[in-house]
Design a protein around this motif. Structure first.
Motif, PDB file in Angstrom:
ATOM      1  N   GLY A 101      -6.885  -1.163  -0.045  1.00 30.17           N
ATOM      2  CA  GLY A 101      -5.698  -1.851  -0.528  1.00 30.17           C
ATOM      3  C   GLY A 101      -4.500  -0.958  -0.726  1.00 30.17           C
ATOM      4  N   ASN A 102      -4.683   0.370  -0.550  1.00 29.22           N
ATOM      5  CA  ASN A 102      -3.585   1.286  -0.865  1.00 29.22           C
ATOM      6  C   ASN A 102      -3.486   2.411   0.158  1.00 29.22           C
ATOM      7  OD1 ASN A 102      -1.461   1.846  -2.687  1.00 29.22           O
ATOM      8  ND2 ASN A 102      -2.660   3.495  -3.625  1.00 29.22           N
ATOM      9  N   TRP A 103      -3.874   2.136   1.399  1.00 23.08           N
ATOM     10  CA  TRP A 103      -3.924   3.183   2.423  1.00 23.08           C
ATOM     11  C   TRP A 103      -2.554   3.815   2.656  1.00 23.08           C
ATOM     12  CZ3 TRP A 103      -8.144   5.126   5.062  1.00 23.08           C
ATOM     13  CH2 TRP A 103      -7.883   5.960   6.148  1.00 23.08           C
ATOM     14  N   TYR A 104      -1.522   2.987   2.669  1.00 28.45           N
ATOM     15  CA  TYR A 104      -0.161   3.472   2.875  1.00 28.45           C
ATOM     16  C   TYR A 104       0.656   3.459   1.590  1.00 28.45           C
ATOM     17  CZ  TYR A 104      -1.009   3.039   7.905  1.00 28.45           C
ATOM     18  OH  TYR A 104      -1.510   3.181   9.172  1.00 28.45           O
ATOM     19  N   GLY A 105      -0.021   3.298   0.443  1.00 28.63           N
ATOM     20  CA  GLY A 105       0.691   3.193  -0.807  1.00 28.63           C
ATOM     21  C   GLY A 105       1.274   1.814  -1.045  1.00 28.63           C
ATOM     22  N   GLN A 106       0.746   0.813  -0.299  1.00 28.10           N
ATOM     23  CA  GLN A 106       1.327  -0.525  -0.374  1.00 28.10           C
ATOM     24  C   GLN A 106       0.817  -1.347  -1.549  1.00 28.10           C
ATOM     25  OE1 GLN A 106      -1.111   0.498   1.552  1.00 28.10           O
ATOM     26  NE2 GLN A 106      -2.193  -1.122   2.651  1.00 28.10           N
ATOM     27  N   ASN A 107      -0.286  -0.942  -2.174  1.00 27.39           N
ATOM     28  CA  ASN A 107      -0.847  -1.615  -3.345  1.00 27.39           C
ATOM     29  C   ASN A 107      -1.064  -3.113  -3.101  1.00 27.39           C
ATOM     30  OD1 ASN A 107      -1.908  -1.841  -5.932  1.00 27.39           O
ATOM     31  ND2 ASN A 107       0.086  -2.177  -6.888  1.00 27.39           N
ATOM     32  N   ASP A 108      -1.889  -3.422  -2.076  1.00 25.33           N
ATOM     33  CA  ASP A 108      -2.258  -4.809  -1.773  1.00 25.33           C
ATOM     34  C   ASP A 108      -3.366  -5.240  -2.731  1.00 25.33           C
ATOM     35  OD1 ASP A 108      -0.446  -5.026   0.250  1.00 25.33           O
ATOM     36  OD2 ASP A 108      -1.864  -4.574   1.850  1.00 25.33           O
ATOM     37  N   ARG A 109      -2.976  -5.820  -3.840  1.00 25.25           N
ATOM     38  CA  ARG A 109      -3.939  -6.187  -4.886  1.00 25.25           C
ATOM     39  C   ARG A 109      -4.970  -7.191  -4.390  1.00 25.25           C
ATOM     40  NH1 ARG A 109      -6.712  -4.708  -9.289  1.00 25.25           N
ATOM     41  NH2 ARG A 109      -7.102  -6.439 -10.693  1.00 25.25           N
ATOM     42  N   ALA A 110      -4.538  -8.170  -3.602  1.00 24.39           N
ATOM     43  CA  ALA A 110      -5.471  -9.182  -3.106  1.00 24.39           C
ATOM     44  C   ALA A 110      -6.529  -8.568  -2.197  1.00 24.39           C
ATOM     45  CB  ALA A 110      -4.709 -10.281  -2.368  1.00 24.39           C
ATOM     46  N   VAL A 111      -6.136  -7.584  -1.386  1.00 25.23           N
ATOM     47  CA  VAL A 111      -7.097  -6.905  -0.510  1.00 25.23           C
ATOM     48  C   VAL A 111      -8.136  -6.165  -1.350  1.00 25.23           C
ATOM     49  CG1 VAL A 111      -7.366  -5.053   1.187  1.00 25.23           C
ATOM     50  CG2 VAL A 111      -5.501  -6.701   1.423  1.00 25.23           C
ATOM     51  N   ARG A 112      -7.682  -5.486  -2.383  1.00 27.59           N
ATOM     52  CA  ARG A 112      -8.613  -4.763  -3.266  1.00 27.59           C
ATOM     53  C   ARG A 112      -9.614  -5.715  -3.908  1.00 27.59           C
ATOM     54  NH1 ARG A 112      -5.658  -0.773  -7.425  1.00 27.59           N
ATOM     55  NH2 ARG A 112      -7.845  -0.539  -8.036  1.00 27.59           N
ATOM     56  N   ILE A 113      -9.142  -6.849  -4.379  1.00 24.69           N
ATOM     57  CA  ILE A 113     -10.016  -7.796  -5.077  1.00 24.69           C
ATOM     58  C   ILE A 113     -11.049  -8.383  -4.117  1.00 24.69           C
ATOM     59  CG2 ILE A 113     -10.082 -10.043  -6.220  1.00 24.69           C
ATOM     60  CD1 ILE A 113      -7.413  -9.327  -7.524  1.00 24.69           C
ATOM     61  N   LEU A 114     -10.596  -8.834  -2.944  1.00 24.72           N
ATOM     62  CA  LEU A 114     -11.540  -9.419  -1.985  1.00 24.72           C
ATOM     63  C   LEU A 114     -12.541  -8.376  -1.507  1.00 24.72           C
ATOM     64  CD1 LEU A 114     -12.496 -11.766  -0.270  1.00 24.72           C
ATOM     65  CD2 LEU A 114     -10.787 -11.116   1.465  1.00 24.72           C
ATOM     66  N   ALA A 115     -12.071  -7.168  -1.213  1.00 27.50           N
ATOM     67  CA  ALA A 115     -12.975  -6.105  -0.768  1.00 27.50           C
ATOM     68  C   ALA A 115     -13.992  -5.771  -1.850  1.00 27.50           C
ATOM     69  CB  ALA A 115     -12.184  -4.858  -0.385  1.00 27.50           C
ATOM     70  N   LEU A 401     -10.332   0.762  10.724  1.00 30.95           N
ATOM     71  CA  LEU A 401      -9.999   1.304  12.043  1.00 30.95           C
ATOM     72  C   LEU A 401      -8.527   1.065  12.362  1.00 30.95           C
ATOM     73  CD1 LEU A 401     -11.018   2.692  14.584  1.00 30.95           C
ATOM     74  CD2 LEU A 401     -11.663   0.454  15.481  1.00 30.95           C
ATOM     75  N   ALA A 402      -8.017  -0.104  12.021  1.00 25.87           N
ATOM     76  CA  ALA A 402      -6.595  -0.380  12.246  1.00 25.87           C
ATOM     77  C   ALA A 402      -5.727   0.602  11.466  1.00 25.87           C
ATOM     78  CB  ALA A 402      -6.276  -1.823  11.835  1.00 25.87           C
ATOM     79  N   TYR A 403      -6.096   0.884  10.219  1.00 26.73           N
ATOM     80  CA  TYR A 403      -5.332   1.847   9.416  1.00 26.73           C
ATOM     81  C   TYR A 403      -5.332   3.235  10.057  1.00 26.73           C
ATOM     82  CZ  TYR A 403      -5.068  -1.359   5.376  1.00 26.73           C
ATOM     83  OH  TYR A 403      -4.795  -2.402   4.539  1.00 26.73           O
ATOM     84  N   THR A 404      -6.496   3.678  10.516  1.00 22.44           N
ATOM     85  CA  THR A 404      -6.586   5.030  11.074  1.00 22.44           C
ATOM     86  C   THR A 404      -5.856   5.143  12.411  1.00 22.44           C
ATOM     87  OG1 THR A 404      -8.741   4.507  12.075  1.00 22.44           O
ATOM     88  CG2 THR A 404      -8.759   5.549   9.923  1.00 22.44           C
ATOM     89  N   LEU A 405      -5.604   4.016  13.057  1.00 23.70           N
ATOM     90  CA  LEU A 405      -4.820   4.013  14.298  1.00 23.70           C
ATOM     91  C   LEU A 405      -3.338   3.776  14.012  1.00 23.70           C
ATOM     92  CD1 LEU A 405      -7.244   2.002  16.627  1.00 23.70           C
ATOM     93  CD2 LEU A 405      -6.847   4.473  16.582  1.00 23.70           C
ATOM     94  N   ASP A 406      -2.949   3.955  12.729  1.00 21.03           N
ATOM     95  CA  ASP A 406      -1.547   3.848  12.299  1.00 21.03           C
ATOM     96  C   ASP A 406      -0.972   2.448  12.464  1.00 21.03           C
ATOM     97  OD1 ASP A 406      -1.369   6.514  11.485  1.00 21.03           O
ATOM     98  OD2 ASP A 406      -0.892   7.175  13.526  1.00 21.03           O
ATOM     99  N   ARG A 407      -1.833   1.453  12.365  1.00 21.78           N
ATOM    100  CA  ARG A 407      -1.356   0.067  12.344  1.00 21.78           C
ATOM    101  C   ARG A 407      -1.193  -0.367  10.891  1.00 21.78           C
ATOM    102  NH1 ARG A 407      -1.180   1.770  16.776  1.00 21.78           N
ATOM    103  NH2 ARG A 407      -1.806   0.741  18.713  1.00 21.78           N
ATOM    104  N   ARG A 408      -0.264  -1.283  10.649  1.00 16.82           N
ATOM    105  CA  ARG A 408       0.011  -1.722   9.285  1.00 16.82           C
ATOM    106  C   ARG A 408      -0.033  -3.245   9.189  1.00 16.82           C
ATOM    107  NH1 ARG A 408       4.117   2.271   6.113  1.00 16.82           N
ATOM    108  NH2 ARG A 408       3.446   4.236   7.046  1.00 16.82           N
ATOM    109  N   PRO A 409      -1.232  -3.819   9.196  1.00 18.97           N
ATOM    110  CA  PRO A 409      -1.317  -5.271   9.053  1.00 18.97           C
ATOM    111  C   PRO A 409      -0.786  -5.711   7.692  1.00 18.97           C
ATOM    112  CG  PRO A 409      -3.487  -4.271   8.805  1.00 18.97           C
ATOM    113  CD  PRO A 409      -2.557  -3.188   9.275  1.00 18.97           C
ATOM    114  N   SER A 410      -0.163  -6.869   7.667  1.00 15.65           N
ATOM    115  CA  SER A 410       0.308  -7.417   6.403  1.00 15.65           C
ATOM    116  C   SER A 410      -0.878  -7.734   5.504  1.00 15.65           C
ATOM    117  CB  SER A 410       1.113  -8.688   6.654  1.00 15.65           C
ATOM    118  OG  SER A 410       0.256  -9.721   7.161  1.00 15.65           O
ATOM    119  N   GLN A 411      -0.588  -7.972   4.222  1.00 24.70           N
ATOM    120  CA  GLN A 411      -1.672  -8.311   3.302  1.00 24.70           C
ATOM    121  C   GLN A 411      -2.384  -9.582   3.744  1.00 24.70           C
ATOM    122  OE1 GLN A 411      -1.729  -7.864  -1.216  1.00 24.70           O
ATOM    123  NE2 GLN A 411      -1.222 -10.041  -1.009  1.00 24.70           N
ATOM    124  N   ARG A 412      -1.645 -10.565   4.199  1.00 27.47           N
ATOM    125  CA  ARG A 412      -2.259 -11.814   4.646  1.00 27.47           C
ATOM    126  C   ARG A 412      -3.168 -11.579   5.846  1.00 27.47           C
ATOM    127  NH1 ARG A 412       1.865 -16.600   5.649  1.00 27.47           N
ATOM    128  NH2 ARG A 412       2.186 -16.088   3.430  1.00 27.47           N
TER     129      ARG A 412
END
Length: 470
Positions: A101-115, A401-412
């Motif tokens: 939820g914080n790979w790029y410092g974006q603080n995606d709270r919903a991602v953290r909770i679901l994960a 894998l998307a994060y490590t390939l420098d992709r930035r999917p939205s929280q949704r």
């Protein structure tokens, strides 16, 4: 068993009452301990109980689990592991869900909770499988009822968790891995000698049945493509390692990103050694213990390694191997429980509640939950681990894998990826049995998460382009 307990308990000498020390060993693990512990926690109950039991039943075709799994693990590690350690330190992530939820410092709270929720569910099942595996070692060693072994294992996990957290688990992993490797080497040596060396043993194995030493299982789906899909499915199981919080936390806890190459060298050296010996022990146990083949395949063939050790080795050495096996499963269960409690205390509960004491209290609750699952479930260790592994890998591997390939999917989009994988794995169980037996369910699960990313990112790009037009 007392010796292994003391190894774990001695970690209390370095303990600091901080969540970062309890959950990540203060990010101070040397590469040797990180590598040995990662491979041990990856493969304890599954390898020594489940995989050997599967090989006993299936035969030489189990070789492809080893080849595909290790190859997939190795290839994905080239992309992910160093970047994972770097991101962990950059944003001070204490847990795997917080890292997602914080790979790029974006603080995606919903991602953290679901994960965190998915981690608790699947790791709880995984921990229950370890309790079951450890109880089988005690059943052979002492003749105890397996339920008693499950409860004793839960008590020992509580001891580990409350003594040194992750560090206690890592130290015990390193000690038991050396004992188990030596014990299996001795068992292979003795069994080969009993059947006239490699040539005699090979001839005896070919006499077990017409299909026991064939390279691929019979009746695979998809015709001529079946064998290739069988191997690719297990290679995707190796890819799924990056979705396993209890394994990746070892690399998150490494003392430095620069130590990653040495940690991987330890990891793969021991991984190949463990898997090769487990395969050989599984095959040879069919010669020494042919009567187990008449038992219930879903359970009793998983007693192959403990029974073989009890029959082939002197009492002292057999006891040491079985105690090492029990310690292996318990230290892995400890890692799984710690990952669950970290997800709850750090990612699900409000920040103002987060504390060292609460983390330990949540740990107690997770131990009780895993104990209940182990007592009521009638699935084999092998099946329980594969269910949990595929669920976690399909949920988290595509996003990481998307994060490590420098992709930035939205929280949704990240949430959709996390949901798509496990949903596909679940739906896959309703497919024809021959297809399920041919292609491990993690393959369609990971592909589903990747497909959601490709389609979703194009859709989002299209919307952004449309909104930017005058």
């Amino acid at each position: 068993m007392l010796a292994f307990l003391l190894v774990g308990f001695s970690s209390v000498l370095l303990r600091r009452k901080k969540s970062s020390d309890y959950l990540l060993a203060g990010r101070s693990l040397p590469p040797s301990l990180a590598g040995l512990s990662a491979v041990a926690t990856n493969n304890s109950g599954y390898m020594f109980i489940g995989m050997i039991g599967f090989t006993y039943t299936t035969g030489l075709a189990a070789l492809w689990l080893m080849v595909g799994w290790i190859l997939g693990d190795f290839l994905i590690s080239l992309l992910v592991h160093r970047r994972l350690r770097r991101a962990t330190e950059k944003f001070d992530s204490l847990t795997y869900p917080s890292l997602l939820g914080n790979w790029y410092g974006q603080n995606d709270r919903a991602v953290r909770i679901l994960a965190a929720l998915l981690a608790v569910v699947f790791l709880g099942i995984y921990a229950a499988a370890q309790f079951s595996a450890g109880s089988k070692a005690l059943h052979v060693l002492f003749g105890w009822e397996q339920r008693l072994g499950v409860m004793l294992g839960a008590g020992m996990v509580l001891f580990y968790c409350f003594s040194g957290g992750l560090r206690a688990s890592v130290w015990t992993d390193a000690a038991q891995s050396m004992v188990m490797l030596a014990g299996m080497l001795i068992m292979v040596w003795i069994t080969l000698g009993r059947f006239g060396g490699v040539a005699g043993s090979w001839e005896a194995l070919n006499g077990v049945s017409e299909s026991f030493m064939t390279l691929f299982p019979e009746d695979l789906a998809f015709g001529a493509a079946g064998p290739a899909l069988f191997v690719i499915g297990w290679m995707f199981a190796g890819f799924g390692v990056i979705g396993q919080p209890h394994v990746m936390v070892r690399f998150m806890s490494l003392d430095s990103e620069d130590s990653m190459q040495r940690a991987r060298a330890y990891y793969y050296t021991w991984y190949v050694s463990f898997y090769t010996l487990a395969l050989v022990v599984g095959l040879l146990s069919r010669l020494i213990l042919p009567e187990i083949a008449a038992f219930d395949v879903a359970e009793d063939t998983e007693l192959a390694l403990p029974t073989l050790a009890a029959q082939l080795l002197p009492d002292l050495l057999a006891g040491l191997v079985l105690a090492g096996l029990f310690a292996a499963t318990i230290s892995t269960a400890d890692s799984l429980i710690l990952s669950c409690s970290a997800a709850i205390s750090q990612d699900l509960l409000p920040e103002r509640w987060q504390s060292f004491g609460l983390t330990r209290l949540v740990t107690l609750g997770m131990i009780v939950l895993a104990l209940v699952i182990a007592l009521v479930s009638d699935e084999s260790v092998f099946i329980l681990v594969l269910y949990a592994w595929s669920g976690l890998g399909a949920a988290f591997a595509p996003l990481l894998l998307a994060y490590t390939l420098d992709r930035r999917p939205s929280q949704r989009l990240a949430l959709a990826m996390i949901i798509a994988g496990p949903a596909t794995v679940f739906a896959y169980q309703w497919v024809d049995t021959r297809i399920v037996d041919t292609v491990y369910e993690i393959l369609p699960g990971i592909l589903a998460g990747g497909l959601v990313y490709v389609v979703g990112s194009r859709f989002e790009s299209g919307r952004r382009a449309a909104s930017s037009r005058p």
